[in-house]
Scaffold this motif. Structure first.
Motif, mmCIF file in Angstrom:
data_model
loop_
_atom_site.group_PDB
_atom_site.id
_atom_site.type_symbol
_atom_site.label_atom_id
_atom_site.label_comp_id
_atom_site.label_asym_id
_atom_site.label_seq_id
_atom_site.Cartn_x
_atom_site.Cartn_y
_atom_site.Cartn_z
ATOM 1 N N GLU A 192 0.911 -1.159 -0.072
ATOM 2 C CA GLU A 192 -0.147 0.002 -0.054
ATOM 3 C C GLU A 192 0.822 1.280 0.074
ATOM 4 O O GLU A 192 0.370 2.289 -0.655
ATOM 5 C CB GLU A 192 -1.210 0.095 1.257
ATOM 6 C CG GLU A 192 -2.081 0.936 1.369
ATOM 7 C CD GLU A 192 -3.147 0.809 0.585
ATOM 8 O OE1 GLU A 192 -4.255 1.488 0.371
ATOM 9 O OE2 GLU A 192 -3.092 -0.400 -0.413
ATOM 10 N N ALA A 193 1.871 1.073 0.857
ATOM 11 C CA ALA A 193 2.967 2.663 0.891
ATOM 12 C C ALA A 193 3.595 2.619 -0.560
ATOM 13 O O ALA A 193 3.786 3.771 -0.915
ATOM 14 C CB ALA A 193 4.026 2.326 1.839
ATOM 15 N N LEU A 194 3.997 1.430 -1.098
ATOM 16 C CA LEU A 194 4.462 1.478 -2.274
ATOM 17 C C LEU A 194 3.684 2.320 -3.442
ATOM 18 O O LEU A 194 4.045 3.233 -4.344
ATOM 19 C CB LEU A 194 4.898 0.168 -2.950
ATOM 20 C CG LEU A 194 5.898 0.017 -4.228
ATOM 21 C CD1 LEU A 194 7.152 0.748 -4.008
ATOM 22 C CD2 LEU A 194 5.749 -1.587 -4.607
ATOM 23 N N LEU A 195 2.379 1.889 -3.639
ATOM 24 C CA LEU A 195 1.266 2.557 -4.272
ATOM 25 C C LEU A 195 1.300 3.828 -3.842
ATOM 26 O O LEU A 195 1.051 4.630 -5.182
ATOM 27 C CB LEU A 195 0.096 1.856 -4.268
ATOM 28 C CG LEU A 195 0.186 0.291 -4.732
ATOM 29 C CD1 LEU A 195 -1.307 -0.558 -4.563
ATOM 30 C CD2 LEU A 195 0.256 0.213 -6.200
ATOM 31 N N CYS A 196 1.098 4.355 -2.744
ATOM 32 C CA CYS A 196 0.912 5.569 -2.393
ATOM 33 C C CYS A 196 2.212 6.419 -2.883
ATOM 34 O O CYS A 196 2.073 7.712 -3.614
ATOM 35 C CB CYS A 196 0.931 5.817 -0.966
ATOM 36 S SG CYS A 196 -0.645 5.528 -0.406
#
Length: 202
Positions: A192-196
């Protein structure tokens, strides 16, 4: 690659969206674990051709997998040309380019964003048959698969019956897949952090 080895899987494929940036690292990591690496890419196919650069020229996903060394060279050509000639927000290609570099490549209809699934979802069965026939002719009957997914989401279940019907009509093989972005449930937060970071959101 550790999880693949733990599961005693003999081979693994990687199909990043639109690029092959991680292919060499992936290939080496798989070989180091004694796993057969399959290099691939989920490409963007422009409906009106790669040279038309405007917002009406929508694109669909298509998964390409290298069958052999010739396929790898051809996939490099496809992806590179997608960036050099077809880039419009995404590196795009078209049927003309796919036909030119199809040898040694196995193709699948991809996720629900694939052309055949999109046309089925819109109720355009004849157009879906025509598109599937085109890809079958480009890659060969043995090298083009209808991809079936089941993540329990409506976008997949709505087209499944028509996809199976289309496969029988054209004599196309099926391939059951899951859309995998990480391997363990606890990896969710990191993904999720990578996508953000990628999308500039929080």
């Amino acid at each position: 690659m550790g999880m693949v080895a733990e599961q005693k899987m003999p081979s693994v494929a990687m199909t990043d969206h639109g690029n092959l940036f991680g292919a060499v690292e992936f290939y080496n990591a798989a070989n180091d674990k004694g796993i057969h690496p399959v290099i691939g890419c989920e490409v963007y196919v422009a409906q009106q051709g790669r040279h038309v650069k405007n917002d009406t020229n929508r694109y669909n996903h298509l998964v390409l997998l290298c069958e052999n060394q010739e396929g790898y060279r051809n996939l490099i050509q496809l992806v590179s040309t997608g960036f050099l000639e077809g880039f419009y927000y995404k590196p795009r290609m078209d049927r003309e380019l796919l036909a030119k570099y199809a040898k040694g490549i196995i193709a699948t209809t991809g996720c629900p964003g694939g052309e055949i699934q999109t046309r089925l979802r819109m109720g355009a069965y004849k157009e879906a048959i025509r598109a599937a026939s085109d890809y079958r002719d480009i890659f060969g009957k043995e090298n083009f698969y209808l991809e079936v997914m089941d993540h329990g989401i409506d976008i997949e279940t709505r087209v499944r019956a028509d996809l199976l019907k289309l496969g029988k009509e054209l004599g196309l093989p099926l391939l059951a897949t899951n859309d995998l972005h990480y391997t363990k449930q606890e990896d969710f937060s990191a993904h999720e952090a990578l996508l953000c970071v990628q999308s500039g959101s929080t």
